[in-house]
Enzyme design. Structure first.
Site, PDB file in Angstrom:
ATOM      1  CB  THR A 263      -5.901   5.385 -12.956  1.00  0.00           C
ATOM      2  OG1 THR A 263      -6.520   4.443 -12.575  1.00  0.00           O
ATOM      3  CG2 THR A 263      -4.687   5.301 -12.888  1.00  0.00           C
TER       4      THR A 263
ATOM      5  CE1 TYR B  30      -4.909   9.909 -13.027  1.00  0.00           C
ATOM      6  CE2 TYR B  30      -5.195  10.963 -14.952  1.00  0.00           C
ATOM      7  CZ  TYR B  30      -4.723   9.945 -14.225  1.00  0.00           C
ATOM      8  OH  TYR B  30      -3.718   8.990 -14.800  1.00  0.00           O
TER       9      TYR B  30
ATOM     10  CG  ASP C  20      -1.767   1.303   1.196  1.00  0.00           C
ATOM     11  OD1 ASP C  20      -1.798   2.138   0.565  1.00  0.00           O
ATOM     12  OD2 ASP C  20      -2.593   1.271   2.171  1.00  0.00           O
TER      13      ASP C  20
END
Length: 285
Positions: free
Chosen positions: A61, A124, A35
């Site tokens: 994403t 993003y 992680d």
């Protein structure tokens, strides 16, 4: 070389592990195994393995979800990248950071080179640009690889969605006012390998050459797959009414890769043909 790959369960990460593993000692870590938002785990893995290179494929994403859950996008694409870049910088590890065409605003009609100034228009893109800046600031030995419209034989992507809808008989309504460079993940992984071997540093645009709209890409996919009777209709970006704005032009050109003596990646149509060949060979075996 001893290479670690984050996000090894994703479509790009899986191909990076496979391609680089042909010549290097490669260890891929899925999200469950590493992680990247956990700084303690990042330090533990890096200090225990002492890699030569880390290829950072892990990322948040989902473009629309990033727009509505900005905290998570910043946590994964920003803070986690800073932590990894800082650790790599301190330990003397080379870091390869996978970035995106969405760091640009899409207003330059002929596309973007590495010399153009990023101006992201959605969360993003802003968080990936933030990741780029942390890599530049914290890790002297780095590569930032911007790529575009990824698809591969693993996971979900635009190509798999088109084929899934085609199997159901359509119709398909696909955006025709966004232009980019569809890029096959296996070919991108091969370019990553070449750049690592050259010990390249800096920012590079690593996408297939040529460009098309999503609608044109969908038409080429259907043709390769033999779906000649599917009703394919072009629509506008506005008709989708998605949370995150998209750049109208996210075409990537590279002026830096030829200076290294490398050939550019092939035309996107060649990448698509290679995908279907690989897919057929995988089905046959």
């Amino acid at each position: 070389m001893n290479i670690l790959v984050t996000g090894a369960g994703g479509q790009l990460g899986r191909d990076v592990v496979r391609v680089l593993g042909e010549q290097h000692e490669v260890k891929g870590y899925t999200r469950a195994q590493w992680d990247v938002t956990d700084e303690a785990i990042t330090w533990k893995i890096l200090t225990n393995t002492r890699p030569d290179v880390v290829v950072h494929c892990a990322a948040h994403t989902d473009v629309d979800r990033s727009q509505t859950d900005t905290a998570e996008a910043h946590r994964v694409n920003g803070r986690a990248t800073r932590q990894l870049a800082s650790a790599c910088g301190i330990l003397g590890v080379r870091l390869v950071y996978i970035s995106t065409d969405y760091v640009f605003d899409g207003k330059k009609e002929d596309g973007y080179t590495e010399l153009d100034r990023p101006r992201p228009i959605n969360v993003y893109g802003r968080t990936k640009r933030l990741g780029e800046r942390w890599v530049q600031r914290c890790c002297p030995q780095h590569m930032i690889l911007r790529t575009s419209w990824l698809y591969g034989t693993h996971g979900r992507n635009f190509l798999s969605a088109v084929l899934s809808q085609a199997k159901q008989g359509g119709p398909l309504h696909v955006v025709n006012d966004q232009r980019g460079c569809p890029t096959y993940t296996r070919h991108l992984a091969q370019m990553i390998d070449r750049l690592i071997r050259l010990q390249a540093q800096g920012t590079f645009h690593t996408a297939h050459t040529g460009s098309c709209t999503w609608y044109q890409f969908a038409a080429a996919i259907l043709q390769h797959a033999g779906y000649t009777d599917i009703d394919l209709q072009p629509i506008s970006t506005a008709a989708l009414d998605r949370p995150a704005p998209r750049p109208a032009v996210s075409v990537l050109h590279s002026v830096r890769i030829p200076k290294l003596g490398l050939s550019p990646m092939p035309d996107w149509r060649e990448g698509l043909a290679a995908y279907f060949r690989d897919r057929q060979e995988g089905e046959e075996t």
